[in-house]
Design an enzyme around this catalytic site. Structure first.
Site, PDB file in Angstrom:
ATOM      1  N   ASP A 135       0.639  -1.118  -0.122  1.00 28.80           N
ATOM      2  CA  ASP A 135      -0.026   0.062   0.025  1.00 28.80           C
ATOM      3  C   ASP A 135       0.907   1.416  -0.012  1.00 28.80           C
ATOM      4  OD1 ASP A 135      -2.657   1.197   0.533  1.00 28.80           O
ATOM      5  OD2 ASP A 135      -1.934   2.005   2.178  1.00 28.80           O
ATOM      6  N   GLU A 182       1.012  -0.567  -5.144  1.00 23.00           N
ATOM      7  CA  GLU A 182      -0.062   0.373  -5.312  1.00 23.00           C
ATOM      8  C   GLU A 182       0.919   1.816  -5.487  1.00 23.00           C
ATOM      9  OE1 GLU A 182      -3.670   2.935  -3.367  1.00 23.00           O
ATOM     10  OE2 GLU A 182      -2.094   2.452  -2.157  1.00 23.00           O
TER      11      GLU A 182
END
EC number: 2.4.1.18
Length: 841
Positions: free
Chosen positions: A510, A563
């Site tokens: 993330d 990401e």
């Protein structure tokens, strides 16, 4: 270790003997007074004389009772035989008949003399939890004239040393300290008999054990290279020196001292200080009798002398929030996925089908545990044909509204849904169904909770020392100090831990962009350039490279996914391949294509009449499609916070919204790159996702009047996945230009996109999307000339999906008519707001 009995006790009748808790039968007396065992009780105050000096008024010291070796027989008289060498002998009164010349000599009796008192400074440090080596003060140590024993047992009434042939009560030195010197030649195998107001506990002494952490572990911790850090730090049940218990270790280099608090000592850590293991910054203690299920925390004495009670950063299990204690855990799960693990590395992920269903476990079916989810989730995902699930963060987090992205327990699955073994059971069930398991992993930041990582030992430890550098500007959290070797090791080992201990098949990392740039969400003056004057966070780059290299080396078949929302060069390039920017690749296997997601959603959200002005939004992705290995994500972030669900983004009436939704999915599944779809979007849920109630499953209830509309979209997703997995042209050459060719990327006036996909053998698939609400008859498209006919493979306008049924029931013949730069073409009818796939027949 049995629980300390001091909490919640009731006054005991002083005439009643205390309850004795031990594995051994109690020593009891009977018969005449002189036949009863005598264990003298020392005064509650410190002795008024120095050890070794003659006691006043002829006081001969506290008498010890010695028993024969290997015997638990009761002693019969308290007297001691003068002289002798201090060895335990059989009590004289043990004889049951007249003495003979062959009888043993009368038992030697030696008094327990007071131990040398601790100095005020050391005593104070020990009692306030600021001593670096409590084992040097507590336990058993040879001294001139015998062995000195000292125990720290707050609230105890008395403490005695027991063993084979031995029971000796220690002096009460006050403040819970008990000590004495026994006339022994060597340290015996002993236990402590601790007397409280209403119970006696016979316990192993934690301070008689050598460190349970080896030199190699400490070396690797110091070097930041311990790839199985969870085996060295935290709470590890083990047998040490032949005694079962738990080794507690924690990294707290700035602490004055560390103690263990838990339910076993009623959260009073006074009696369980830890020792510092040198320059490593690691503190350790082995606590006998402590086992699985024990609740604990570390009480840390900060550099300023204040205290903080912290959860274990390495805890493998936690209490369910809002409780915050760590839990000693042992896995008993027996894995049954050996076949899956053996074959998952057979094909590189970028050359294999990869279709992902993103799930927030607590809200997918609210109220279900990991084991209950194992009964439902694998069957549902397998029925829809997805190859993988991606679980939003599973690691423990205090606030459910963060969806798991503010982690406090990096090594523990959230206890909201069950135990770590329950989570293993879910992963095992998914593997049994042929479904890979990806997990969101959050090494970019952590929350500021004062019981977790923030200023863990009283100073910045896991975060940078510069407050401006430490504070994450967007989320009110703290960033990790990637330049500190121990912190980097904590995170790298954490990635390995999930893949190795829980058989996770991939980590989606993330917020990578927030890690890579020093000026991320910061204005001028709020950040400091790197040593080269640039904005790149060189420590974060090194960390990500090390993490990826380590995971791929240790865990074959695992994929890491970034990401990352910027144009950073080489996210999915090998770490040893240096790019034009001077950096080696970050080493990820795949990267989310955030640009494609944003641009394509902008396009489909426009009214059809306006889409021709945004045609490039759908074609621009092919300019950079092969710069990285991409995943096309329609994730949770796109269906919350006012962004609306996928179907609700589409303009027009309900029919047009569903039709555009279906056409978009058909376009997405055919576009180069892997696919990810968030839960609820597979059946065109109209409402935004909420973690409090999850998907609107009632939309699929047959009693609902519009159920067929939603079921039709779900049927399409099932067929998209089935066709995708069966057609190598859609995934085999995702990452190379040879796998894609435009037929017509410039038909902006028609809102039409047509392209060819090729497999490794050159076999094609033709994908055509019409984003206009009109039927286009006689639409000519150039195709390879070597195929005589093309059959319809999938049509999102089919009636079973809720479409209008404009289809091609018969193959379309190839004609020798040039079109789009090719010598042959086909003429087809394009249904409105639909995507059609054709294959040669």
């Amino acid at each position: 270790m049995p629980p300390d009995p001091r909490a919640g006790r009731t006054p005991r009748n002083p005439r009643e003997p205390p309850t004795r808790i031990s594995d051994d039968p109690p020593v009891t007396g009977r018969g005449r007074e002189e036949d009863r065992p005598v264990t003298a009780r020392p005064p509650s105050s410190r002795p008024p004389y120095e050890p070794g000096a003659a006691p006043p008024d002829g006081l001969a010291g506290v008498p010890a009772t010695f028993l024969p070796d290997g015997s638990r027989a009761r002693p019969t008289t308290p007297e001691t035989e003068p002289g002798g060498d201090g060895a335990a002998r059989e009590p004289a009164a043990a004889a049951t008949g007249p003495r003979t010349a062959d009888d043993p000599a009368p038992a030697a009796r030696r008094g327990v003399r007071p131990a040398e008192p601790l100095g005020d400074e050391e005593r104070g440090r020990l009692l306030r939890g600021a001593h670096h080596d409590p084992h040097a003060l507590l336990g058993a140590h040879p001294v001139p004239g015998g062995v000195a024993f000292r125990a720290l047992r707050p609230f105890a009434r008395a403490v005695a040393v027991t063993g084979a042939g031995l029971r000796a009560e220690l002096y009460d030195e006050g403040d819970g300290l008990f000590a004495g010197v026994l006339p022994l030649r060597e340290i015996p195998d002993y236990r402590l008999l601790v007397t409280y107001d209403d119970a006696e506990l016979e316990l192993q002494d934690p301070y008689r054990f050598l460190p349970a952490l080896g030199d190699l572990d400490l070396h690797l911790v110091r070097e930041g290279r311990h790839e199985e850090l969870w085996r060295a730090l935290g709470a590890v049940p083990m047998t040490h020196g032949g005694v079962p218990g738990t080794r507690f270790t924690v990294w707290a280099p700035n602490a004055q001292g560390v103690r263990v608090a838990g339910d076993f000592n009623y959260w009073d850590a006074t009696g369980h200080p830890m020792r510092s293991l040198g320059a490593s910054g690691v503190w350790e203690v082995f606590l006998p009798g402590i086992g699985e299920g024990t609740l604990y925390k570390f009480q840390i004495t900060r550099p300023d002398g204040s205290y903080t009670l912290r959860a274990d950063p390495m805890a493998r299990r936690t209490e369910a929030p809002p409780a915050t204690a760590s839990v000693v855990d042992v896995s008993h799960h027996v894995w049954r996925d050996q076949e899956w693990m053996a074959r998952r590395a057979a094909t590189p992920v970028h050359e294999a089908p990869f279709s992902v269903y993103e799930v927030h476990l607590p809200s997918w079916r609210p109220g279900l545990t990991y084991r209950q989810l194992a009964d439902q989730l694998p069957a549902y995902v397998k029925d829809l044909g997805f190859t993988h699930v991606e679980l939003m963060p599973v690691a423990e987090h205090p606030f459910g509204g963060s969806w798991g992205y503010q982690v406090t327990g990096f090594y523990a699955p959230t206890a909201r849904l069950g135990t770590p073994d329950d989570f293993r059971y879910l992963v095992d069930a998914l593997h049994a169904a042929g479904i890979g398991v990806l997990m969101d992993w959050v090494p970019a930041h952590f929350p500021r909770d004062d019981w977790a990582l923030a200023e863990f030992d009283g100073r910045p430890l896991y975060e940078p020392g510069d407050p401006q550098r430490a504070a994450h500007p967007d989320w009110g959290t703290l960033e990790f100090d990637y330049g500190r070797t121990e912190v980097r090791n904590f995170l790298v080992a954490n990635a390995v831990h999930w893949c190795q201990e829980f058989h996770i098949d991939g980590l989606r990392v993330d917020a990578v962009a927030s890690m890579l740039y020093l000026d991320y969400s910061r204005e001028a003056g709020q950040w400091t350039p790197n040593v080269h004057g640039g904005r790149e966070n060189l420590d974060a780059v090194a960390f990500l490279q090390e993490m990826n290299a380590t995971v791929y080396r240790r865990c074959p078949g695992v994929v890491t996914i970034a990401e990352e929302s910027t144009a950073w060069d080489g996210v999915t390039r090998a770490t040893h391949h240096v790019g034009p920017g001077g950096f080696g690749g970050l080493g990820f296997g795949l990267k989310w294509n955030m640009g494609w997601m944003h641009d394509s959603l902008v396009y489909v959200s426009k009214e059809p009449v306006h889409r021709k002005y945004h045609h490039g939004e759908m074609t621009f992705s092919m300019i950079y499609a092969y710069s990285e290995n991409y995943v096309l994500p329609i994730s949770h972030d796109e269906v919350v916070h006012g962004k609306r669900s996928l179907v609700s983004k589409m303009p027009g009436d309900w029919w047009q919204q569903r039709a555009t939704h279906r056409a978009y999915l058909g376009f997405m599944w055919a576009h180069p790159g892997k696919q990810l779809l968030f839960m609820g979007q597979e059946f065109a849920q109209g409402a935004e996702w909420s973690e409090s109630h999850g998907p609107d499953w009632w939309l699929l209830d047959p009693s609902y009047s519009a159920e067929a509309d939603h079921r039709g979209v779900r049927d399409l997703v099932r067929d998209l996945n089935a066709a995708y997995r069966a057609e190598p042209a859609l995934w085999q050459r995702d990452t190379v230009p040879e796998g894609f060719e435009w037929v017509d990327g410039d038909a902006s006036e028609d809102n039409v996109f047509a392209f060819l996909r090729y497999d490794a053998d050159g076999s094609p698939l033709l994908a055509v999307s019409n984003f206009s609400p009109v039927v286009r008859h006689g639409y000519t498209l150039g195709v390879p000339a070597r195929y005589t006919a093309w059959g319809e493979y999938l049509n999102t306008d089919a009636e079973r999906y809720g479409g209008g049924g404009v289809t091609h029931p018969d193959p379309v013949k190839t004609e020798a008519v040039r079109s789009h730069g090719r010598p042959a073409s086909v003429t087809v009818t394009l249904p409105p707001l639909a995507t059609v796939w054709f294959r040669p027949v």
